[in-house]
Design a protein around this motif. Structure first.
Motif, PDB file in Angstrom:
ATOM      1  N   GLU A 272       0.816  -1.209   0.000  1.00 32.46           N
ATOM      2  CA  GLU A 272       0.000   0.000   0.000  1.00 32.46           C
ATOM      3  C   GLU A 272       0.854   1.266   0.000  1.00 32.46           C
ATOM      4  O   GLU A 272       0.500   2.266  -0.632  1.00 32.46           O
ATOM      5  N   TYR A 273       1.979   1.237   0.697  1.00 28.29           N
ATOM      6  CA  TYR A 273       2.772   2.456   0.818  1.00 28.29           C
ATOM      7  C   TYR A 273       3.311   2.917  -0.535  1.00 28.29           C
ATOM      8  O   TYR A 273       3.549   4.117  -0.755  1.00 28.29           O
ATOM      9  N   LEU A 274       3.497   1.974  -1.473  1.00 31.39           N
ATOM     10  CA  LEU A 274       3.979   2.360  -2.799  1.00 31.39           C
ATOM     11  C   LEU A 274       2.910   3.159  -3.543  1.00 31.39           C
ATOM     12  O   LEU A 274       3.227   4.118  -4.258  1.00 31.39           O
ATOM     13  N   GLY A 275       1.659   2.769  -3.369  1.00 25.55           N
ATOM     14  CA  GLY A 275       0.566   3.549  -3.956  1.00 25.55           C
ATOM     15  C   GLY A 275       0.485   4.935  -3.345  1.00 25.55           C
ATOM     16  O   GLY A 275       0.227   5.925  -4.046  1.00 25.55           O
ATOM     17  N   ILE A 276       0.718   5.024  -2.038  1.00 27.05           N
ATOM     18  CA  ILE A 276       0.696   6.329  -1.366  1.00 27.05           C
ATOM     19  C   ILE A 276       1.858   7.193  -1.836  1.00 27.05           C
ATOM     20  O   ILE A 276       1.700   8.396  -2.089  1.00 27.05           O
ATOM     21  N   LEU A 277       3.049   6.589  -1.974  1.00 26.27           N
ATOM     22  CA  LEU A 277       4.214   7.340  -2.464  1.00 26.27           C
ATOM     23  C   LEU A 277       3.983   7.858  -3.875  1.00 26.27           C
ATOM     24  O   LEU A 277       4.324   9.006  -4.193  1.00 26.27           O
ATOM     25  N   PHE A 278       3.418   7.001  -4.718  1.00 25.22           N
ATOM     26  CA  PHE A 278       3.147   7.429  -6.099  1.00 25.22           C
ATOM     27  C   PHE A 278       2.170   8.603  -6.104  1.00 25.22           C
ATOM     28  O   PHE A 278       2.374   9.596  -6.803  1.00 25.22           O
TER      29      PHE A 278
ATOM     30  N   LEU B 120       2.428  -7.035 -11.754  1.00 29.62           N
ATOM     31  CA  LEU B 120       2.371  -6.247 -10.529  1.00 29.62           C
ATOM     32  C   LEU B 120       1.147  -5.334 -10.584  1.00 29.62           C
ATOM     33  O   LEU B 120       0.814  -4.781 -11.636  1.00 29.62           O
ATOM     34  N   VAL B 121       0.488  -5.179  -9.438  1.00 29.13           N
ATOM     35  CA  VAL B 121      -0.712  -4.336  -9.369  1.00 29.13           C
ATOM     36  C   VAL B 121      -0.430  -3.169  -8.437  1.00 29.13           C
ATOM     37  O   VAL B 121      -0.211  -3.362  -7.235  1.00 29.13           O
ATOM     38  N   LEU B 122      -0.408  -1.958  -8.997  1.00 27.49           N
ATOM     39  CA  LEU B 122      -0.196  -0.754  -8.195  1.00 27.49           C
ATOM     40  C   LEU B 122      -1.491  -0.388  -7.476  1.00 27.49           C
ATOM     41  O   LEU B 122      -2.541  -0.292  -8.118  1.00 27.49           O
ATOM     42  N   PRO B 123      -1.463  -0.193  -6.158  1.00 28.08           N
ATOM     43  CA  PRO B 123      -2.669   0.283  -5.474  1.00 28.08           C
ATOM     44  C   PRO B 123      -3.107   1.622  -6.064  1.00 28.08           C
ATOM     45  O   PRO B 123      -2.380   2.609  -5.967  1.00 28.08           O
TER      46      PRO B 123
END
Length: 722
Positions: free
Chosen positions: A345-351, A395-398
């Motif tokens: 989840e944090y990768l989606g937030i960073l993006f 890969l699935v980006l949140p």
């Protein structure tokens, strides 16, 4: 940080991030991520295809209806002695790799022996177990020695295929089955089946689910947990890895709806009728059967149901489908390595955070205003490209963080920007509407940053003043003076604005104007010259009206004005306070224009211009050379010209007079005073005996004749007054 960016930072970045943080801690984001990803998968191109190793034996509506009245079958569920016919048919030419049964046999039946015999004699069969998970149960981490700790579903009850009993002392279906697989499906909170569990835990044992058994083909399987993935290896060396996500579940790649609907399915009724054809000897060539046994050769066969009465439907992203079709998709994912990994989840937030910071820059820092309107499309393109590239790599980006925060952020930022810029535009509009033509105001306000910042521009400075206005004002009453000024200034300002000029200020009867700012026009010197000539004509019209109406005093009715024009670099912009500001100009260019306006009196000219104006406009307007002067406060000499008329209005008399005048000025410059005087007097025959320029130069020659200039004299007249 610059204080002016603090509130935009809170509005565009911090507030949306706080919102998505709330979504994260509440768990809503996981629900939204999967919903949004369903939509994105639907619009993006599909890059994988369903495995051609999988076929389905389908107990469909046709099969249920066909045998509904036959005692050998009975009402659904069918008698278990029917299934060996279906199972043995698949082995007639070449056996399948494995037969996976997606039907539960957990209760004792009078016909169990038929399936027990099929297990022993046909082989290659895997029976289904259903580990029921109650809504309140949890998914716990495994503690098996083979694995590191990770979460897998832990059931509350576990119906297996029926085991040995008093009726079957030598073993029941469960005892004799070559393999067992679990057919549990675990929908997400919205009821949609997107993920499957590779293993199910019962006490300290781990059982493979149907897709894992499809890969194993009933053979022993080595399983290892490594770097977030489940490594599977068969005894023949074939390997695959499955990325484990939240709660030990695996996200499924669902191919296209068309491919899912096109999974090869063969009706159980067709197989039963084909077997009857064989038994009766009606068909010699197996390929002529209703269903050929060759379609099952060396395949992974899944026996399931699609009839509504069997109640084995599930909801997948494409809608309601038979459960056996969903299991087939799961199996294809494992066999071909198509399983997806849901990124943290944090990768989606960073993006999302990165995109919000870029939005802040675009909205409040960047000067590319056109990009401000296009950026939402560009940003969505970046997101879609990143999502698709990751998707192509399983890969699935949140996505919920970006798709929720970015529109909110941009709308808030754009609204704030619209409010603040609108406030500034209203402020500057109220100033500009009195300074320039209304048609120019909207153009000037299009680039607020440039307007506010100002700078050093090439402009044409305009100065005008009424000759002897102090005397005129003394002759008039206060009301007449105000009326006269209003008539005169209104008429002149109207011309100035109509020619894209900007009113700088009024100084009593004087008008100060700017051409070429705040909107830059390359031909601003010509606009200024055109304005000056139109003002001369308009004043003549006003004088005639005053004479006809007998307005004001004789001196007012004969009022004349002088104009000075100069072109060059000047500092322009809004100057003053927030509550009281004006658009003005400063610099040597402006000062020279002011000096020229004052000097026009000495040369008897309505419009006096510098050599920069003459050079820029000589192709369209006619200028008369007058003198070389050095104005007060400047050492560099300047050639000055009188603006006479448009090029098309020049007469031969005027040209002849100017030729003589220039020759006279050459004699004057070479200190031939007598000859110069005679030439200036000759020029007066063309310009008139009252020509102020000729008279001034004649007087200057006489003075210099009596008092010769120094040897260093350069022919330039130095003005000692402004």
């Amino acid at each position: 940080m610059n204080q002016k960016y603090l509130f935009p930072l809170i509005l565009v970045v911090i507030l949306p991030l706080f919102l998505i943080f709330l979504l994260f801690i509440s768990g809503v984001s996981s629900y939204l991520n999967r919903k949004f990803s369903d939509g994105l998968f639907a619009i993006l191109p599909h890059h994988y295809h369903m495995s051609d190793e999988i076929v389905i034996i389908d107990i469909d509506e046709q099969s249920i209806a066909k045998y509904a009245d036959e005692l050998a079958f009975g009402q659904w569920p069918w008698k278990r002695n029917v299934y060996p016919t279906l199972l043995s048919f698949t082995h007639l030419i070449q056996p399948p790799k494995i037969i996976l049964i997606d039907i539960m046999f957990t209760e004792r039946s009078d016909y169990d022996q038929a399936l027990i015999d099929a297990n022993d004699q046909i082989g290659g069969i895997s029976h289904a177990a259903n580990f029921r998970i109650d809504p309140g149960s949890k998914i716990l981490p495994t503690v098996a020695e083979r694995f590191k700790r990770f979460e897998i579903p832990l059931p509350d009850t576990s119906p297996f295929p029926i085991y040995e009993s008093a009726a079957f002392p030598n073993g029941g279906i469960g005892n004799t089955t070559p393999a067992i697989h679990v057919v549990n499906v675990i929908p997400d909170t919205d009821g949609v089946l997107r993920r499957f569990s590779p293993l199910m835990r019962w006490h300290e044992l781990h059982y493979p689910t149907l897709p894992i058994q499809a890969f194993a083909e009933g053979k022993p399987l080595e399983i290892e947990w490594k770097d977030g993935e489940l490594e599977l290896e068969r005894e023949d060396g074939k390997r695959t890895s499955i990325p484990l996500g939240n709660k030990g579940l695996v996200r499924t790649y669902f191919y296209s709806e068309e491919e899912v609907r096109s999974i090869p399915r063969y009706s159980a009724a067709g197989i039963i009728e084909s077997m009857k054809q064989i038994q009766k000897g009606e068909v010699e060539d197996p390929e002529q059967l209703i269903v050929s046994p060759s379609v099952f050769a060396n395949k992974i066969v899944i026996l399931g149901t699609s009839a509504a009465s069997t109640h084995d439907d599930v909801v997948i992203p494409y809608g309601l489908f038979p459960g056996v079709m969903a299991q087939s998709v799961f199996a294809s994912n494992v066999i071909q390595g198509h399983c997806l990994r849901e990124l943290e989840e944090y990768l989606g937030i960073l993006f999302a955070g990165l995109l919000l910071l870029i939005s802040l820059y675009v909205l409040f820092v960047s000067q590319a205003h056109w990009f401000r309107n296009l950026f939402p499309f560009f940003a969505f393109g970046i997101f879609l490209s990143a999502f698709y590239i990751l998707y192509r790599n399983n890969l699935v980006l949140p996505s919920s963080y970006t798709l929720i925060s970015f529109p909110l952020s941009y709308l808030l930022g754009f609204a704030y920007l619209t409010y603040t810029e609108g406030k500034e535009k209203r402020k500057f509009n109220s100033i500009l509407r009195n300074l320039v033509d209304p048609g120019v105001v909207s153009q000037a306000l299009d680039d607020m940053e440039t307007l506010k910042r100002g700078g050093e521009w090439e402009i044409t400075a305009f100065f005008s003043d009424v000759a002897g206005f102090s005397s005129i004002s003394e002759e008039l009453t206060a009301s007449d003076l105000a009326r006269l000024l209003n008539e005169y200034l209104s008429a002149m300002t109207e011309i100035l604005k109509a020619n894209s000029g900007t009113l700088d200020k009024y100084i009593g009867d004087a008008i100060v104007g700017i051409y070429g700012a705040p909107i830059f026009y390359p031909d601003h010197p010509k606009m200024a010259c055109k304005s000056a000539l139109e003002m001369v004509d308009r004043l003549e019209i006003l004088r005639k009206q005053w004479i006809i109406n007998n307005d004001y005093t004789p001196s007012a009715r004969n009022m004349k004005f002088r104009i000075g024009l100069n072109c060059g670099l000047a500092k322009v912009g809004f100057m003053g306070t927030d509550s009281l500001a004006s658009y003005t100009m400063m610099g040597d260019t402006v000062n020279l224009a002011s000096r020229l306006e004052a000097a026009a009196k000495d040369y008897g000219m309505n419009v006096l211009v510098s050599e920069t104006i003459e050079s820029a406009c000589k192709d369209e307007f006619h200028f008369r050379f007058l003198d070389k002067i050095r104005v007060k406060g400047k050492d560099a000499p300047v050639k000055i010209y009188g603006l006479i008329c448009k090029k098309t209005e020049v007469t031969e008399t005027l040209i002849s007079g100017e030729t003589i005048y220039r020759n006279a000025f050459q004699l004057y410059s070479s200190q031939q005073w007598d000859k110069a005087i005679r030439s200036f007097e000759e020029a007066m025959h063309f310009f008139g005996k009252d020509d102020a320029s000729c008279i001034a130069l004649i007087e200057r020659c006489k003075i210099l004749f009596r008092e010769p200039p120094p040897l260093t004299w350069d022919g330039v007249f130095t003005r000692t007054t402004k």
